[in-house]
Scaffold this active site. Structure first.
Site, mmCIF file in Angstrom:
data_model
loop_
_atom_site.group_PDB
_atom_site.id
_atom_site.type_symbol
_atom_site.label_atom_id
_atom_site.label_comp_id
_atom_site.label_asym_id
_atom_site.label_seq_id
_atom_site.Cartn_x
_atom_site.Cartn_y
_atom_site.Cartn_z
ATOM 1 N N VAL A 75 47.918 56.998 31.621
ATOM 2 C CA VAL A 75 46.627 57.023 32.322
ATOM 3 C C VAL A 75 46.118 55.604 32.563
ATOM 4 O O VAL A 75 45.729 55.236 33.688
ATOM 5 C CB VAL A 75 45.596 57.855 31.537
ATOM 6 C CG1 VAL A 75 44.217 57.760 32.199
ATOM 7 C CG2 VAL A 75 46.035 59.309 31.449
ATOM 8 N N LEU A 76 46.107 54.776 31.516
ATOM 9 C CA LEU A 76 45.602 53.404 31.658
ATOM 10 C C LEU A 76 46.471 52.614 32.642
ATOM 11 O O LEU A 76 45.950 51.918 33.519
ATOM 12 C CB LEU A 76 45.571 52.709 30.307
ATOM 13 C CG LEU A 76 45.105 51.243 30.333
ATOM 14 C CD1 LEU A 76 43.691 51.131 30.883
ATOM 15 C CD2 LEU A 76 45.187 50.618 28.945
ATOM 16 N N ARG A 88 48.582 57.337 25.744
ATOM 17 C CA ARG A 88 50.043 57.170 25.832
ATOM 18 C C ARG A 88 50.690 58.163 26.800
ATOM 19 O O ARG A 88 51.796 58.641 26.582
ATOM 20 C CB ARG A 88 50.685 57.257 24.442
ATOM 21 C CG ARG A 88 50.227 56.135 23.525
ATOM 22 C CD ARG A 88 50.880 56.202 22.150
ATOM 23 N NE ARG A 88 50.450 55.052 21.348
ATOM 24 C CZ ARG A 88 49.347 55.022 20.606
ATOM 25 N NH1 ARG A 88 48.565 56.089 20.559
ATOM 26 N NH2 ARG A 88 49.023 53.950 19.912
ATOM 27 N N PHE A 91 29.615 42.644 30.997
ATOM 28 C CA PHE A 91 29.495 43.564 32.127
ATOM 29 C C PHE A 91 30.355 44.790 31.895
ATOM 30 O O PHE A 91 30.603 45.577 32.759
ATOM 31 C CB PHE A 91 29.885 42.872 33.446
ATOM 32 C CG PHE A 91 31.230 42.180 33.409
ATOM 33 C CD1 PHE A 91 32.400 42.874 33.688
ATOM 34 C CD2 PHE A 91 31.320 40.830 33.092
ATOM 35 C CE1 PHE A 91 33.636 42.245 33.663
ATOM 36 C CE2 PHE A 91 32.553 40.188 33.075
ATOM 37 C CZ PHE A 91 33.715 40.901 33.359
ATOM 38 N N TYR A 95 45.270 44.168 27.075
ATOM 39 C CA TYR A 95 45.328 43.748 28.464
ATOM 40 C C TYR A 95 46.346 42.654 28.779
ATOM 41 O O TYR A 95 46.569 42.351 29.954
ATOM 42 C CB TYR A 95 43.933 43.324 28.929
ATOM 43 C CG TYR A 95 42.991 44.515 28.987
ATOM 44 C CD1 TYR A 95 43.036 45.384 30.064
ATOM 45 C CD2 TYR A 95 42.109 44.786 27.948
ATOM 46 C CE1 TYR A 95 42.210 46.501 30.118
ATOM 47 C CE2 TYR A 95 41.283 45.900 27.989
ATOM 48 C CZ TYR A 95 41.330 46.752 29.074
ATOM 49 O OH TYR A 95 40.521 47.844 29.120
#
Length: 409
Positions: free
Chosen positions: A93-94, A90, A409, A123
């Site tokens: 960063v993401l 939070r 993956f 996402y």
């Protein structure tokens, strides 16, 4: 300290990957698994967020070609190895990594980005929609019987060490890739992934085994599996764990399933991550005793909307104006006219009155033909602005076979 987002350097890989392991529970991977992922890492397409010498965020992107409806292999970024340190959640960063990554993917000229989500709730806000589903099953092979297609008895089966017949299996896999949306063409090095079998992760099962289906000396199918022997009250009650299976025709497929059903001392066959329309469901005598369940699979993000929609074909003729919302990649936002059929498509900017309104997330979900625009509309996620446009577009976006991601993956 100030955080720095930069492209990964080879000498940073151990610390970078260590952060990923920490974020996914802190249990170190087996050496052979770690070595494989290091060999597959594309450094110039991998990002790290650093605070001094400490890695606090990771994200990578593999170079893939993804099969889309119509059979084209579209350049695609396979988003992978995404993590944020628990001390830095939070703090943006993401979001900073997703922003940089999608900008990079666009600069690379790849119209699509795809990922598998450890936590699906993450996402959607970056424009990814769930585009494929995965079928799992636990089949009672003592009670369920198979109705096999003609020609099954003409297929020869041969047991072999998986590594010894990897080339034959990969040749079968390569022939299957254009036939189903969602499949990935495997680049050199990726043939090692199906063979990965760390002893410490077998949990009492055997080493990986391979049975090859052949006709006139040519491989026409394969199955990779393990067996886990168990006994209950002196009665054999083992499990066959199917890892991967592929076949070029119904007879070869039937021969492989008959083999898996008939292994001595085994009473259950577990199936993971198969297409939701997988053929075995139409061969079994009692699907209720197969314990089927479905989960989410591949998430798709249209990076260059026009190029992505032009890359695939459409099951029915379509001419529709889409009003698209895309706050994270604003170059996609606005009105687009999509005109296409089974031969191809054109998608370009327009000022015409819109027929459907939706976000790029819904387009990603429907892109491979597995999720219906009509179903998304029923959930309030697509709005019909011209009567009849929804049925037209929903039919056009469909696929004759369910899209499917063959491996992670």
């Amino acid at each position: 300290m100030t955080m720095e987002l930069r492209v990964l350097r080879p000498d940073e890989w151990d610390r970078w990957y260590g952060q990923l392991e920490l974020a996914f529970g802190g249990v170190p991977e087996a050496p052979e698994e770690r070595e494989l992922w290091q060999a597959l890492t594309e450094y110039e397409r991998s990002l790290g967020v650093w605070e001094g010498d400490t890695c606090v965020g990771t994200a990578g992107a593999f170079t893939f070609r993804l099969t889309v409806p119509g059979g084209a292999a579209v350049p695609t970024a396979g988003v992978t190895m995404v993590s944020v340190a628990p001390t830095h959640r939070r703090q943006g960063v993401l979001t900073s990594m997703m922003r940089r990554q999608l900008d990079d993917v666009r600069a690379w000229g790849e119209p699509l980005a795809v990922l598998t989500a450890s936590e699906p709730a993450i996402y959607g806000r970056f424009g990814y929609g769930c585009a494929t589903r995965q079928l799992r099953a636990e089949i009672d092979t003592e009670r369920v019987r198979l109705s096999l297609p003609p020609g099954t008895d003409d297929v020869a089966l041969r047991l072999a060490a998986p590594a010894d017949v990897s080339a034959e299996c990969e040749a079968v896999y390569a022939r299957l890739v254009p036939e189903r949306p969602g499949m990935l063409a495997r680049r050199p090095g990726w043939e090692r992934l199906p063979l990965l079998d760390p002893p410490g992760e077998r949990e009492g099962a055997s080493p990986l085994r391979c049975v090859l289906a052949e006709r006139d000396g040519e491989a026409v199918g394969y199955a990779l599996y393990a067996t886990k022997p168990e006994w209950r009250a002196s009665v054999p009650d083992g499990t066959v764990q199917l890892r991967d299976i592929g076949a070029l025709d119904p007879a070869a497929y039937g021969a492989l399933w008959r083999y898996l059903f008939s292994l001595d001392l085994m009473s259950t066959l577990t199936v993971v991550d198969r297409p939701v329309d997988d053929t075995w469901q139409y061969l079994v005598s009692d699907v209720r005793r197969c314990g089927t369940r479905v989960r989410d699979g591949l998430y798709v993000r249209l990076v260059e909307l026009g190029a992505a929609l032009e890359a695939r074909t459409y099951q029915a003729p379509v001419d529709v104006v889409l009003e698209v919302e895309d706050a994270f990649c604003p170059w996609n936002a606005g009105r687009w006219r999509l005109s296409g059929d089974a031969k191809g498509a054109v998608c370009s900017r327009t000022r015409d009155t819109p027929d459907l309104a939706l976000s790029v997330r819904e387009l990603g979900a429907a892109y491979l033909g597995g999720e219906s625009l009509a179903s998304l509309a029923a959930a309030g996620r697509v709005r019909e602005l011209r009567r009849g446009a929804l049925a037209e577009a929903s039919a056009a976006f469909g696929s004759a076979v369910a899209p499917w991601l063959p491996h992670g993956f």
